[in-house]
Write a protein that holds these residues in place. Structure first.
Motif, PDB file in Angstrom:
ATOM      1  N   GLU A  10       0.871  -1.170   0.000  1.00 35.46           N
ATOM      2  CA  GLU A  10       0.000   0.000   0.000  1.00 35.46           C
ATOM      3  C   GLU A  10       0.907   1.219   0.000  1.00 35.46           C
ATOM      4  O   GLU A  10       1.810   1.323   0.832  1.00 35.46           O
ATOM      5  CB  GLU A  10      -0.880  -0.003   1.239  1.00 35.46           C
ATOM      6  CG  GLU A  10      -1.839  -1.189   1.279  1.00 35.46           C
ATOM      7  CD  GLU A  10      -2.557  -1.334   2.602  1.00 35.46           C
ATOM      8  OE1 GLU A  10      -2.243  -0.588   3.558  1.00 35.46           O
ATOM      9  OE2 GLU A  10      -3.424  -2.206   2.682  1.00 35.46           O
ATOM     10  N   VAL A  11       0.701   2.130  -0.943  1.00 39.64           N
ATOM     11  CA  VAL A  11       1.538   3.318  -1.080  1.00 39.64           C
ATOM     12  C   VAL A  11       0.719   4.545  -0.708  1.00 39.64           C
ATOM     13  O   VAL A  11      -0.388   4.742  -1.210  1.00 39.64           O
ATOM     14  CB  VAL A  11       2.067   3.452  -2.530  1.00 39.64           C
ATOM     15  CG1 VAL A  11       2.904   4.705  -2.671  1.00 39.64           C
ATOM     16  CG2 VAL A  11       2.855   2.218  -2.925  1.00 39.64           C
ATOM     17  N   THR A  12       1.275   5.347   0.200  1.00 38.46           N
ATOM     18  CA  THR A  12       0.640   6.588   0.620  1.00 38.46           C
ATOM     19  C   THR A  12       1.621   7.723   0.362  1.00 38.46           C
ATOM     20  O   THR A  12       2.765   7.661   0.800  1.00 38.46           O
ATOM     21  CB  THR A  12       0.310   6.551   2.134  1.00 38.46           C
ATOM     22  OG1 THR A  12      -0.446   5.376   2.399  1.00 38.46           O
ATOM     23  CG2 THR A  12      -0.461   7.768   2.552  1.00 38.46           C
ATOM     24  N   GLU A  13       1.174   8.742  -0.372  1.00 36.55           N
ATOM     25  CA  GLU A  13       2.024   9.892  -0.660  1.00 36.55           C
ATOM     26  C   GLU A  13       1.502  11.092   0.123  1.00 36.55           C
ATOM     27  O   GLU A  13       0.415  11.597  -0.150  1.00 36.55           O
ATOM     28  CB  GLU A  13       2.032  10.185  -2.154  1.00 36.55           C
ATOM     29  CG  GLU A  13       2.684   9.059  -2.952  1.00 36.55           C
ATOM     30  CD  GLU A  13       2.772   9.359  -4.429  1.00 36.55           C
ATOM     31  OE1 GLU A  13       2.849  10.548  -4.807  1.00 36.55           O
ATOM     32  OE2 GLU A  13       2.761   8.400  -5.201  1.00 36.55           O
ATOM     33  N   ALA A  14       2.277  11.533   1.127  1.00 35.02           N
ATOM     34  CA  ALA A  14       1.878  12.677   1.946  1.00 35.02           C
ATOM     35  C   ALA A  14       2.106  13.982   1.195  1.00 35.02           C
ATOM     36  O   ALA A  14       1.309  14.896   1.271  1.00 35.02           O
ATOM     37  CB  ALA A  14       2.648  12.676   3.262  1.00 35.02           C
ATOM     38  N   ASP A  15       3.214  14.083   0.496  1.00 30.88           N
ATOM     39  CA  ASP A  15       3.517  15.224  -0.363  1.00 30.88           C
ATOM     40  C   ASP A  15       4.541  14.759  -1.389  1.00 30.88           C
ATOM     41  O   ASP A  15       4.807  13.581  -1.497  1.00 30.88           O
ATOM     42  CB  ASP A  15       3.993  16.441   0.447  1.00 30.88           C
ATOM     43  CG  ASP A  15       5.247  16.154   1.271  1.00 30.88           C
ATOM     44  OD1 ASP A  15       6.162  15.480   0.763  1.00 30.88           O
ATOM     45  OD2 ASP A  15       5.315  16.620   2.407  1.00 30.88           O
TER      46      ASP A  15
ATOM     47  N   ALA B 197       0.809  -4.833   2.432  1.00 29.48           N
ATOM     48  CA  ALA B 197      -0.640  -4.916   2.600  1.00 29.48           C
ATOM     49  C   ALA B 197      -0.992  -6.015   3.597  1.00 29.48           C
ATOM     50  O   ALA B 197      -0.347  -7.065   3.639  1.00 29.48           O
ATOM     51  CB  ALA B 197      -1.306  -5.191   1.262  1.00 29.48           C
TER      52      ALA B 197
ATOM     53  N   THR C 164       6.891   9.510   0.710  1.00 27.78           N
ATOM     54  CA  THR C 164       6.094   8.382   0.233  1.00 27.78           C
ATOM     55  C   THR C 164       6.261   7.245   1.234  1.00 27.78           C
ATOM     56  O   THR C 164       7.377   6.868   1.561  1.00 27.78           O
ATOM     57  CB  THR C 164       6.557   7.913  -1.154  1.00 27.78           C
ATOM     58  OG1 THR C 164       6.441   9.013  -2.064  1.00 27.78           O
ATOM     59  CG2 THR C 164       5.713   6.766  -1.654  1.00 27.78           C
ATOM     60  N   ARG C 165       5.150   6.714   1.716  1.00 25.06           N
ATOM     61  CA  ARG C 165       5.194   5.592   2.663  1.00 25.06           C
ATOM     62  C   ARG C 165       4.719   4.350   1.929  1.00 25.06           C
ATOM     63  O   ARG C 165       3.687   4.356   1.261  1.00 25.06           O
ATOM     64  CB  ARG C 165       4.290   5.883   3.853  1.00 25.06           C
ATOM     65  CG  ARG C 165       4.280   4.766   4.853  1.00 25.06           C
ATOM     66  CD  ARG C 165       3.340   5.073   6.003  1.00 25.06           C
ATOM     67  NE  ARG C 165       3.219   3.916   6.845  1.00 25.06           N
ATOM     68  CZ  ARG C 165       3.615   3.871   8.109  1.00 25.06           C
ATOM     69  NH1 ARG C 165       4.140   4.947   8.666  1.00 25.06           N
ATOM     70  NH2 ARG C 165       3.483   2.781   8.814  1.00 25.06           N
ATOM     71  N   ILE C 166       5.491   3.262   2.079  1.00 28.54           N
ATOM     72  CA  ILE C 166       5.154   1.985   1.456  1.00 28.54           C
ATOM     73  C   ILE C 166       5.028   0.953   2.564  1.00 28.54           C
ATOM     74  O   ILE C 166       5.969   0.727   3.319  1.00 28.54           O
ATOM     75  CB  ILE C 166       6.228   1.558   0.439  1.00 28.54           C
ATOM     76  CG1 ILE C 166       6.371   2.635  -0.636  1.00 28.54           C
ATOM     77  CG2 ILE C 166       5.876   0.209  -0.173  1.00 28.54           C
ATOM     78  CD1 ILE C 166       7.510   2.408  -1.589  1.00 28.54           C
ATOM     79  N   ASP C 167       3.854   0.344   2.677  1.00 26.78           N
ATOM     80  CA  ASP C 167       3.594  -0.684   3.685  1.00 26.78           C
ATOM     81  C   ASP C 167       3.198  -1.981   2.995  1.00 26.78           C
ATOM     82  O   ASP C 167       2.562  -1.961   1.940  1.00 26.78           O
ATOM     83  CB  ASP C 167       2.438  -0.261   4.607  1.00 26.78           C
ATOM     84  CG  ASP C 167       2.776   0.943   5.449  1.00 26.78           C
ATOM     85  OD1 ASP C 167       3.770   0.879   6.188  1.00 26.78           O
ATOM     86  OD2 ASP C 167       2.046   1.948   5.358  1.00 26.78           O
TER      87      ASP C 167
END
Length: 59
Positions: A29-34, A43, A38-41
């Motif tokens: 799961e990729v989350t881009e704050a700005d 799943a 980028t945070r990659i967890d």
């Protein structure tokens, strides 16, 4: 880097003779704050997770 087209990814991951539709399931799961964060967890639904492996079968 742009994300791969989901349909192309699924097609590529299920093309092998013994492939299973589950092979194309998302594993991260990729989350881009700005633009710089980028945070990659892994799943929660990933069949295989990183870390210390458990005992082998038959041990």
């Amino acid at each position: 880097m742009p994300a791969a087209d989901p349909e192309e990814r699924r097609e590529q991951l299920t093309a092998a003779p013994k492939a299973d539709p589950g092979d194309a399931a998302p594993r991260v799961e990729v989350t881009e704050a700005d633009e710089e964060v980028t945070r990659i967890d892994v799943a929660d639904s990933a069949a295989v997770r990183p870390g210390k492996p458990g005992p082998r079968r038959g041990e």
